[in-house]
Design a protein around this motif. Structure first.
Motif, short mmCIF file in Angstrom:
data_model
loop_
_atom_site.label_atom_id
_atom_site.label_comp_id
_atom_site.label_asym_id
_atom_site.label_seq_id
_atom_site.Cartn_x
_atom_site.Cartn_y
_atom_site.Cartn_z
N VAL A 50 24.58 -30.63 -42.11
CA VAL A 50 26.01 -29.56 -42.73
C VAL A 50 26.93 -31.33 -42.92
O VAL A 50 26.73 -31.68 -41.52
N GLY A 51 27.26 -31.00 -44.07
CA GLY A 51 27.70 -32.53 -43.96
C GLY A 51 28.78 -32.65 -45.53
O GLY A 51 28.74 -31.46 -45.93
N LYS A 52 28.93 -33.41 -45.75
CA LYS A 52 30.32 -33.78 -46.89
C LYS A 52 29.65 -34.57 -47.57
O LYS A 52 29.43 -35.16 -47.24
N ILE A 53 29.48 -34.48 -49.34
CA ILE A 53 28.39 -35.16 -50.05
C ILE A 53 30.22 -35.64 -50.65
O ILE A 53 30.46 -34.60 -51.15
N SER A 54 30.36 -37.11 -51.21
CA SER A 54 31.65 -36.91 -51.85
C SER A 54 30.25 -37.90 -53.39
O SER A 54 29.94 -38.63 -52.77
N LYS A 55 31.55 -37.41 -54.15
CA LYS A 55 30.53 -38.03 -55.30
C LYS A 55 32.01 -39.07 -56.24
O LYS A 55 32.84 -37.64 -56.59
N HIS A 56 31.91 -40.27 -56.86
CA HIS A 56 33.40 -41.09 -56.88
C HIS A 56 32.59 -41.04 -58.08
O HIS A 56 31.72 -42.67 -58.41
#
Length: 154
Positions: free
Chosen positions: A35-41
């Motif tokens: 369970v996590g956070k995915i950041s896409k820049h």
């Protein structure tokens, strides 16, 4: 589906079930391995800089057929992720192994969590010269006799 909506749904369930887009269920002995956070820049094809953040669940099956993840256990994993990772109330994306890792959206039908299909899209259609999709009309909805023979309208 937002993370807060997942937690609310879990609080109403005795068992967790994830349904694939073809209607089949993920085997009941699945694990939520992340369970996590995915950041896409990224920069889109039109040159616009963008940031996207999603909460991510990764589902996995093993030969551990006696394993059953209970709703309260998944809720506690989510709450730990919120505290430790500072996970916000983000849209949830689910990864699940098929021929390759599939990425799915998430909905809830009152009983099952539904893994929904995601599609790629051009985010800069105007800059790329992609025409707007034309409105589709049914012939039965068109007025009768809108073009008479010899009138030059066809």
């Amino acid at each position: 589906m937002q993370l807060s909506e997942v937690k609310k749904a879990l609080s109403q369930l005795d068992n967790i079930a994830f349904q694939l887009p073809d209607g089949s269920l993920v085997p009941t002995h699945f694990h939520v391995t992340e369970v996590g956070k995915i950041s896409k820049h990224f920069i889109d094809c039109g040159g616009t800089v963008r940031n996207e953040n999603v909460a991510n669940f990764q589902l996995w099956n093993a030969d551990d057929y006696n394993h059953r993840l209970h709703p309260e256990k998944l809720n506690s994993i989510i709450e730990l992720s919120e505290r430790v990772l500072r996970l916000e109330d983000l849209e949830v994306e689910v990864e699940y192994q098929a021929e390759t890792i599939g990425k799915f959206g998430l909905e809830f039908d009152g009983t099952n969590f539904l893994l929904t299909l995601k599609q790629t899209d051009c985010l800069a259609k105007v800059n790329c010269g992609i025409p707007q999709e034309k409105q589709k009309l049914n012939l039965v909805d068109m007025p009768a006799n809108t073009c008479a023979p010899g009138s030059g309208c066809c």
